[in-house]
Write an enzyme that holds these catalytic residues in place. Structure first.
Site, PDB file in Angstrom:
ATOM      1  N   TYR A  18     -91.205  17.091 -36.032  1.00 46.25           N
ATOM      2  CA  TYR A  18     -92.646  16.990 -35.752  1.00 46.25           C
ATOM      3  C   TYR A  18     -93.006  17.652 -34.418  1.00 46.25           C
ATOM      4  O   TYR A  18     -93.862  17.144 -33.687  1.00 46.25           O
ATOM      5  CB  TYR A  18     -93.085  15.509 -35.674  1.00 46.25           C
ATOM      6  CG  TYR A  18     -92.646  14.638 -36.818  1.00 46.25           C
ATOM      7  CD1 TYR A  18     -93.028  14.918 -38.128  1.00 46.25           C
ATOM      8  CD2 TYR A  18     -91.855  13.515 -36.593  1.00 46.25           C
ATOM      9  CE1 TYR A  18     -92.640  14.101 -39.172  1.00 46.25           C
ATOM     10  CE2 TYR A  18     -91.460  12.698 -37.638  1.00 46.25           C
ATOM     11  CZ  TYR A  18     -91.854  13.000 -38.920  1.00 46.25           C
ATOM     12  OH  TYR A  18     -91.470  12.191 -39.945  1.00 46.25           O
ATOM     13  N   TYR A 146     -97.237   5.319 -45.773  1.00 48.60           N
ATOM     14  CA  TYR A 146     -96.203   6.294 -45.390  1.00 48.60           C
ATOM     15  C   TYR A 146     -94.878   5.843 -45.997  1.00 48.60           C
ATOM     16  O   TYR A 146     -94.451   4.707 -45.810  1.00 48.60           O
ATOM     17  CB  TYR A 146     -96.071   6.395 -43.858  1.00 48.60           C
ATOM     18  CG  TYR A 146     -94.957   7.339 -43.471  1.00 48.60           C
ATOM     19  CD1 TYR A 146     -95.171   8.717 -43.446  1.00 48.60           C
ATOM     20  CD2 TYR A 146     -93.674   6.869 -43.200  1.00 48.60           C
ATOM     21  CE1 TYR A 146     -94.145   9.596 -43.141  1.00 48.60           C
ATOM     22  CE2 TYR A 146     -92.644   7.740 -42.890  1.00 48.60           C
ATOM     23  CZ  TYR A 146     -92.880   9.102 -42.864  1.00 48.60           C
ATOM     24  OH  TYR A 146     -91.859   9.968 -42.575  1.00 48.60           O
ATOM     25  N   ASP A 240     -92.032  -1.330 -50.254  1.00 50.19           N
ATOM     26  CA  ASP A 240     -91.260  -0.522 -49.311  1.00 50.19           C
ATOM     27  C   ASP A 240     -91.149  -1.323 -48.016  1.00 50.19           C
ATOM     28  O   ASP A 240     -92.074  -1.343 -47.203  1.00 50.19           O
ATOM     29  CB  ASP A 240     -91.968   0.818 -49.099  1.00 50.19           C
ATOM     30  CG  ASP A 240     -91.233   1.711 -48.104  1.00 50.19           C
ATOM     31  OD1 ASP A 240     -90.235   1.250 -47.516  1.00 50.19           O
ATOM     32  OD2 ASP A 240     -91.673   2.860 -47.909  1.00 50.19           O
ATOM     33  N   LYS A 269     -83.751   1.343 -41.832  1.00 51.85           N
ATOM     34  CA  LYS A 269     -84.055   1.109 -40.417  1.00 51.85           C
ATOM     35  C   LYS A 269     -83.185  -0.004 -39.800  1.00 51.85           C
ATOM     36  O   LYS A 269     -82.090   0.271 -39.370  1.00 51.85           O
ATOM     37  CB  LYS A 269     -85.539   0.829 -40.217  1.00 51.85           C
ATOM     38  CG  LYS A 269     -86.387   2.083 -40.511  1.00 51.85           C
ATOM     39  CD  LYS A 269     -87.671   2.082 -39.768  1.00 51.85           C
ATOM     40  CE  LYS A 269     -88.552   3.270 -40.128  1.00 51.85           C
ATOM     41  NZ  LYS A 269     -88.376   4.409 -39.268  1.00 51.85           N
TER      42      LYS A 269
HETATM   43  N1  PLP Z   1     -90.766   3.956 -45.676  1.00 51.88           N
HETATM   44  C1  PLP Z   1     -91.356   3.412 -44.599  1.00 51.88           C
HETATM   45  C2  PLP Z   1     -92.237   2.214 -44.761  1.00 51.88           C
HETATM   46  C3  PLP Z   1     -91.130   3.948 -43.326  1.00 51.88           C
HETATM   47  O1  PLP Z   1     -91.724   3.403 -42.264  1.00 51.88           O
HETATM   48  C4  PLP Z   1     -90.277   5.071 -43.212  1.00 51.88           C
HETATM   49  C5  PLP Z   1     -90.019   5.681 -41.896  1.00 51.88           C
HETATM   50  O2  PLP Z   1     -90.711   5.468 -40.946  1.00 51.88           O
HETATM   51  C6  PLP Z   1     -89.685   5.606 -44.363  1.00 51.88           C
HETATM   52  C7  PLP Z   1     -89.941   5.006 -45.585  1.00 51.88           C
HETATM   53  C8  PLP Z   1     -88.772   6.793 -44.280  1.00 51.88           C
HETATM   54  O3  PLP Z   1     -87.572   6.426 -43.688  1.00 51.88           O
HETATM   55  P1  PLP Z   1     -86.586   7.544 -43.079  1.00 51.88           P
HETATM   56  O4  PLP Z   1     -87.280   8.117 -41.891  1.00 51.88           O
HETATM   57  O5  PLP Z   1     -85.345   6.785 -42.742  1.00 51.88           O
HETATM   58  O6  PLP Z   1     -86.357   8.543 -44.147  1.00 51.88           O
END
Ligand code: PLP
Length: 421
Positions: A18, A146, A240, A269
């Protein structure tokens, strides 16, 4: 060469995320982490307010996770998961199944949040294919959401998101709706499902908090509404929890606050305590059973090389030990109370649109950020590592942060916002 020499020699060869490489200020060089602190090559130490993109829930370098990593590194750092299994992954799968609500019990390991969501999407679509319903290929996701940076996951993010709208020409099309939080948005979603429900494989949502989309909070009632809609239309529901999982919103998983069991959940995470890349897509029994058949093509068609990496799984098991042994959720509650009190004083500052806190997430939303680089530099000058985005200045600290460190963070935000020049 010393570390500073390596930074100089390596920088011309690194491509940062980014980042406009022509105009962005040079990145800071980190040489060590400990607790809630990041040490820089020039000797400065920053208090980390965002736990390295919300991963380091126990702080950095926790001795229990380090010990588990060292032991696993000596025994078996990696072995392929195709045709072979191992204790770290099986133990972790068993423990996750025990911690997650309902019959979320089948764990598919991957190595990033984006891929965990991609697998969830593939699982949902193939669930219907295996049942002979080939029209159900699209997802309903939400504005402000996201879910990752890969092509498949960008397609379920907010389409207005600048970094993703660039690719709109190559992304599959899904339905992006408003979160059903009032009569109008509920009605719109009802209408969408009434007309298109037969083409939908799953509803996908970040429970309670849309994170990277703007740190927008919504409530448990919205999740219960989505569960009832999914049931009514016979559609799968995917949560998610890549951001919200492992205590961030105040409960181990956000879905627990709604008393809702999704059909599929994604985790990453903080799964490995913020140490080694690891992710998981966990399915309920009925989802898994749709893949059981005499037809080999009904198997789940996915298999990353480093899936269920033993080192990562050992770190994740050690991280779960810490959730059991140490009062993490109480720490989250204390952080929440302290942030609520201390960030509140930002509310009256010029240009502050909103202040909100949920669990260990504290948000100061501004009308605009005129000069992002200057704001970031001012925060570093205050001795803190906080990374604002769009109009959001936020804290997602490690759960082990000391009250005085947290005060340093909130004071830094207030100081910088009080004096934008
Ligand atoms: N899903 C959510 C809710 C997220 O906050 C993120 C990353 O910030 C992702 C998926 C993507 O994860 P990664 O960056 O490990 O690919």
């Amino acid at each position: 060469m010393t570390a500073p020499d390596w930074f100089e020699a390596g920088l011309p060869h690194i491509w940062l995320p980014y980042t406009q490489m022509r105009t962005a200020p040079p990145p800071l060089a980190a040489v060590a982490t400990d607790g809630c602190r990041i040490r820089l090559a020039d000797g400065r130490e920053l208090i980390d307010g965002i736990a390295s993109w919300w991963t380091a829930c126990h702080g950095y370098n926790h001795p229990h996770i380090r010990q588990a990593a060292v032991e696993q590194l000596a025994r078996m750092p990696h072995v392929m998961f195709g045709g072979l299994i191992h204790e770290p992954a099986l133990r972790l799968a068993h423990r996750l199944a025990g911690l997650l609500p309902g019959d979320l019990e089948r764990v598919f390991f991957t190595d990033s949040g984006s891929v965990a969501v991609e697998v969830a999407i593939k699982m949902a679509v193939q669930y219907w294919l295996n049942r002979g319903e080939s029209r159900r290929t699209r997802l309903v996701a939400f504005r402000g959401g996201y879910h990752g940076d890969t092509l498949a996951t960008m397609a379920v993010c907010d389409p207005e998101e600048g970094m993703h709208s660039l690719f709109s020409g190559v992304l599959p099309t899904h339905f992006i709706a408003d979160l059903p939080r009032d009569d109008a948005s509920r009605g719109a979603l009802d209408a969408l499902l009434a007309s298109e429900g037969g083409n939908v494989a799953a509803i996908l949502v970040e429970p309670l908090v849309q994170g990277a989309g703007g740190m927008v909070f919504h409530d448990p009632a919205t999740l219960r509404h989505l569960r009832s809609l999914a049931d009514r239309h016979g559609i799968l529901l995917i949560f998610d929890e890549v951001f919200t999982g492992f205590g961030r919103t105040g409960t181990l998983f956000a879905c627990q606050q709604a008393g809702v069991v999704p059909d599929i959940v994604t985790l990453s995470k903080a799964l490995s305590g913020g140490t080694v890349p690891l992710a998981a897509t966990v399915a309920r029994r009925h989802v898994y059973e749709a893949f059981l058949s005499d037809d080999p093509m009904h198997a789940l068609m996915h298999g990353p090389t480093f899936m269920a990496n033993p080192l990562a799984c050992a770190c994740a098991n050690a991280s779960l030990d810490l959730f059991e042994r140490e009062p993490r959720l109480e720490q989250v509650a204390a952080i929440s109370a302290q942030m609520r009190m201390e960030l509140e004083s930002c509310r009256g500052l010029p240009g502050v649109r909103d202040v909100r806190v949920m669990g260990a997430i504290g948000v100061v939303e501004l009308d605009r950020i005129e000069d992002m680089n200057r704001l970031k530099a001012s925060l570093v000058a205050q001795g803190v590592w906080i990374r604002p985005f769009r109009t959001i200045v936020y804290l997602t600290p490690s759960f082990t942060i000391a009250p005085a460190e947290l005060t340093h963070l909130t004071r830094a935000i207030r100081t910088v916002l009080s004096d934008p020049a």
